[in-house]
Write an enzyme that holds these catalytic residues in place. Structure first.
Site, PDB file in Angstrom:
ATOM      1  CG  ASP A  58       9.183   5.843 -12.900  1.00  0.00           C
ATOM      2  OD1 ASP A  58       9.204   5.230 -11.665  1.00  0.00           O
ATOM      3  OD2 ASP A  58       9.990   6.106 -13.711  1.00  0.00           O
ATOM      4  CB  SER A 102      -4.167  -0.683 -16.587  1.00  0.00           C
ATOM      5  OG  SER A 102      -4.618  -1.763 -16.936  1.00  0.00           O
ATOM      6  CE  LYS A 150      -2.300 -11.317 -11.898  1.00  0.00           C
ATOM      7  NZ  LYS A 150      -1.170 -10.298 -12.658  1.00  0.00           N
ATOM      8  CG  HIS A 183      -1.803  -1.024   1.100  1.00  0.00           C
ATOM      9  ND1 HIS A 183      -2.126  -1.883   2.377  1.00  0.00           N
ATOM     10  CD2 HIS A 183      -2.899  -1.236   0.297  1.00  0.00           C
ATOM     11  CE1 HIS A 183      -3.025  -2.884   1.976  1.00  0.00           C
ATOM     12  NE2 HIS A 183      -3.399  -2.491   0.724  1.00  0.00           N
TER      13      HIS A 183
HETATM   14  N1  GLU Z   1      -2.631  -8.630 -15.681  1.00  0.00           N
HETATM   15  C1  GLU Z   1      -1.845  -7.781 -16.322  1.00  0.00           C
HETATM   16  C2  GLU Z   1      -0.382  -7.882 -15.353  1.00  0.00           C
HETATM   17  O1  GLU Z   1      -0.249  -8.986 -14.958  1.00  0.00           O
HETATM   18  C3  GLU Z   1      -2.041  -6.236 -16.037  1.00  0.00           C
HETATM   19  C4  GLU Z   1      -2.478  -5.778 -14.711  1.00  0.00           C
HETATM   20  C5  GLU Z   1      -3.188  -4.317 -14.820  1.00  0.00           C
HETATM   21  O2  GLU Z   1      -3.571  -4.013 -15.900  1.00  0.00           O
HETATM   22  O3  GLU Z   1      -3.672  -3.812 -13.858  1.00  0.00           O
HETATM   23  O4  GLU Z   1       0.457  -7.134 -15.303  1.00  0.00           O
END
Ligand code: GLU
Length: 472
Positions: free
Chosen positions: A99, A363, A106, A64
C-alpha cells in the site's frame, strides 16, 4: 533450464500469468497491468580521463495507475533492457502489496562502479540525471528514483543536486529522489530499511504455528538457522537485525570472494570488521570455507536469504536447495521454473515483491517528509512526553509508589523519527503479510505465497484502473 538464457522479464510475466488465472479480471485489463508503459533507453558520452565513453542506460516506467512512479537505479554491468523492465514491473506489484501509492519504475546504468573514481561516478550520475530531466522522467510527482544494487545515498545526493540546479524554485524538488543522506533531506532508518523489512517479514511469516508445522519447524525465529547470500546493504542489515533482534543463528554467508560456514553461528559485525581488515570473509576465525561461492545457497538451514542479484536459483540448482524457507531479499532471485521445483518439494518461498518492500516503504515515508517539509515527530514528541509524565505522576500519587527517574525517562519518551519509521515499517510488513496469507488460505487455486501476492497486487492495481475510468 540454465539461468543464462531465461529472460528475467519473462519469468515475472510467467508469475503474473499464473496469478492472473486465479482472478476474474477481463483480459484487456490484465494486459494493461502487465505491460511496461514507457521504456527510455539512452546513450550518453562521458569524458573519462582523456577519452570519451558512451554509456548505456535505462529508465523504465512500468505502470502509471498511481503517480509518481518509483524505483531504484542500479549500476551494474549486467544491466540490460529486459532486466530493467522486469525490475520496474516488480516495483509496481511491490508498491501495491505494501500500500505505497506509487506506480513502478526502475533505472539502470551499464557500468561497473568499482572501476570508476568517485569523481567519475559523479559525472556519470549527473549526466544520467540530466537525461532524465530532459525527457521529463524525473520529478517529485513524476518519477522518483532511489538506491538499488551498486548505488547508495551518495549517488542520490548527486541526483538531487543536479535536479535542483535545473529546477530552482520548485518547492517540492527535494522529493525528486529518495534514499538521500539524512542531512540532505533523507530520513532516519532508510539505509537499514530493506534488511529490517526482511526481518519483520520473516518474523511475521514464522509466527504462525500451523504454517511452520507443515515445514517441520516450531513457531518463532529464536535459534532458527539462517544462510545469507551477499553482504551488501540488504544482506548485511538482514543478518545484523535478524540475529540481534530475532535470535536467528547465522550459519553461512557468501560474498564476491567466496562462502563461509560456521554451525555455531557467525558474528556478523566481527565478520564485517574482519573483511575490512583483510579484504575477504575467507579465513574468518572459527569458520570453514565452502568449495564454491554458490554453495551458500545449498546449505542445510531453516531460512535462506538470497540478497544479491536475480536468477541465482534456477532450473540447474533448485533441486539442491535444502532450506525450508527462502526469503527473497533480492529482486527475482528464483526463476519461475526453479520456483516450480521448490514448491513441489514443499519449500516456503516468501516472495521478493513482499519481503524486500521495506526499502520502498521507507522511501515513501521520506517522500512524505519531503512534501510536508517537516521531520516526523517534531509536532507531537514533547506533547506526548508531557502526557506520559502526567500519567506516571498520577500513578505515583494514587498508588503511593515511586517510579525511579531512569524508569520514568524510559516510559515517558516521545517518539523520534527513527521510532516512527520503524513502527510504520513493522506495521506495513505485518499487515501486508496478513493480506497475502489470507488470500492463500481463502482462494483454493492459489497454492503459494507469490501467487497470493500477485493476486493481491493485480486486484489493487486493477481497481485503480477501474476507478480512473480507463476500464469500465
Ligand atoms: N531499489 C529498492 C527496491 O528494489 C528501493 C526502491 C525505492 O525505494 O524506490 O525496492
Amino acid at each position: 533450464m540454465s539461468n543464462k538464457n531465461y529472460s528475467f522479464f519473462q519469468s515475472v510475466e510467467d508469475y503474473f500469468d499464473k496469478a492472473a488465472a486465479c482472478t476474474n479480471l477481463p483480459s484487456g485489463l490484465l494486459e494493461q497491468i502487465k505491460a511496461c508503459n514507457a521504456v527510455y533507453q539512452m546513450r550518453f558520452p562521458v569524458k573519462i580521463g582523456n577519452d570519451y565513453q558512451v554509456i548505456e542506460a535505462y529508465r523504465v516506467q512500468h505502470s502509471h495507475h498511481r503517480l509518481p512512479t518509483k524505483g531504484g537505479i542500479r549500476y551494474a554491468m549486467s544491466v540490460n533492457q529486459d532486466e530493467v523492465m522486469a525490475l520496474a514491473a516488480l516495483m509496481s506489484y511491490k508498491c501495491a502489496i505494501v500500500d505505497v501509492p506509487f506506480g513502478g519504475a526502475k533505472g539502470g546504468v551499464k557500468i561497473n562502479p568499482k572501476t570508476y573514481s568517485a569523481r567519475q561516478l559523479q559525472k556519470i550520475t549527473r549526466r544520467y540525471t540530466t537525461e532524465l530531466i530532459r525527457k521529463n522522467f524525473i520529478g517529485p510527482g513524476i518519477d522518483v528514483p532511489a538506491p538499488d544494487y551498486g548505488t547508495g545515498s551518495r549517488e542520490m545526493a548527486w541526483i538531487l543536486d543536479t535536479y535542483t540546479t535545473f529546477k530552482n524554485g520548485e518547492i517540492d524538488a527535494v522529493g525528486c529522489v529518495t534514499g538521500k543522506p539524512v542531512e540532505q533531506n533523507g530520513i532516519q532508518g532508510r539505509t537499514e530499511a530493506t534488511g529490517r523489512g526482511v526481518f519483520y517479514g520473516l518474523k511475521e511469516a514464522m509466527s504462525y504455528a500451523d504454517d511452520m508445522k507443515e515445514l517441520g519447524l516450531t513457531a518463532g525465529t529464536e535459534g532458527k538457522t539462517l544462510a545469507i547470500q551477499g553482504l551488501g546493504n540488504v544482506g548485511y542489515y538482514t543478518a545484523e537485525i535478524s540475529t540481534r533482534e530475532g535470535g536467528f543463528k547465522l550459519i553461512a554467508v557468501s560474498e564476491y570472494e567466496g562462502a563461509i560456514m560456521d554451525e555455531n553461528g557467525l558474528d556478523i559485525n566481527a565478520l564485517m570488521k574482519f573483511r575490512k581488515e583483510t579484504g575477504s570473509i575467507l579465513g574468518f576465525p572459527g569458520s570453514k570455507t565452502l568449495p564454491n561461492r554458490e554453495d551458500v545457497l545449498e546449505v542445510d538451514c531453516d531460512v535462506l536469504v538470497p540478497a544479491a542479484l536475480e536468477q541465482v536459483i534456477h532450473g540447474g540448482n533448485a533441486h539442491k536447495i535444502k532450506a525450508k524457507i527462502i526469503g527473497e531479499a533480492a529482486n527475482g532471485p528464483i526463476t519461475s521454473d526453479a520456483a516450480e521445483i521448490l514448491l513441489k518439494k514443499g519449500t516456503m518461498i516468501i516472495p521478493d515483491m513482499y519481503i524486500n518492500a521495506g526499502g520502498v516503504t521507507v522511501s515513501y515515508f521520506e517522500w512524505l517528509k519531503n512534501l510536508s517539509h517537516m521531520r516526523f515527530g517534531r509536532m507531537e514528541k514533547r506533547y506526548d512526553q508531557r502526557t506520559y509524565e502526567n500519567l506516571i505522576d498520577l500513578v505515583q500519587r494514587t498508588t503511593g509508589k515511586t517510579i525511579d527517574q531512569k524508569e520514568k525517562a524510559m516510559l515517558a519518551r516521545g517518539a523520534d523519527e527513527i521510532d516512527l519509521v520503524r513502527s510504520g515499517l513493522e506495521e506495513t510488513m505485518v499487515m501486508a503479510y496478513r493480506q497475502i496469507r489470507e488470500i492463500k488460505k481463502r482462494k483454493k487455486k492459489v497454492k503459494d505465497l507469490r501467487t497470493a501476492a500477485f493476486v493481491n497486487a493485480i486486484g489493487k492495481i486493477g481497481s485503480d484502473y477501474v476507478s480512473l475510468g480507463i476500464f469500465p
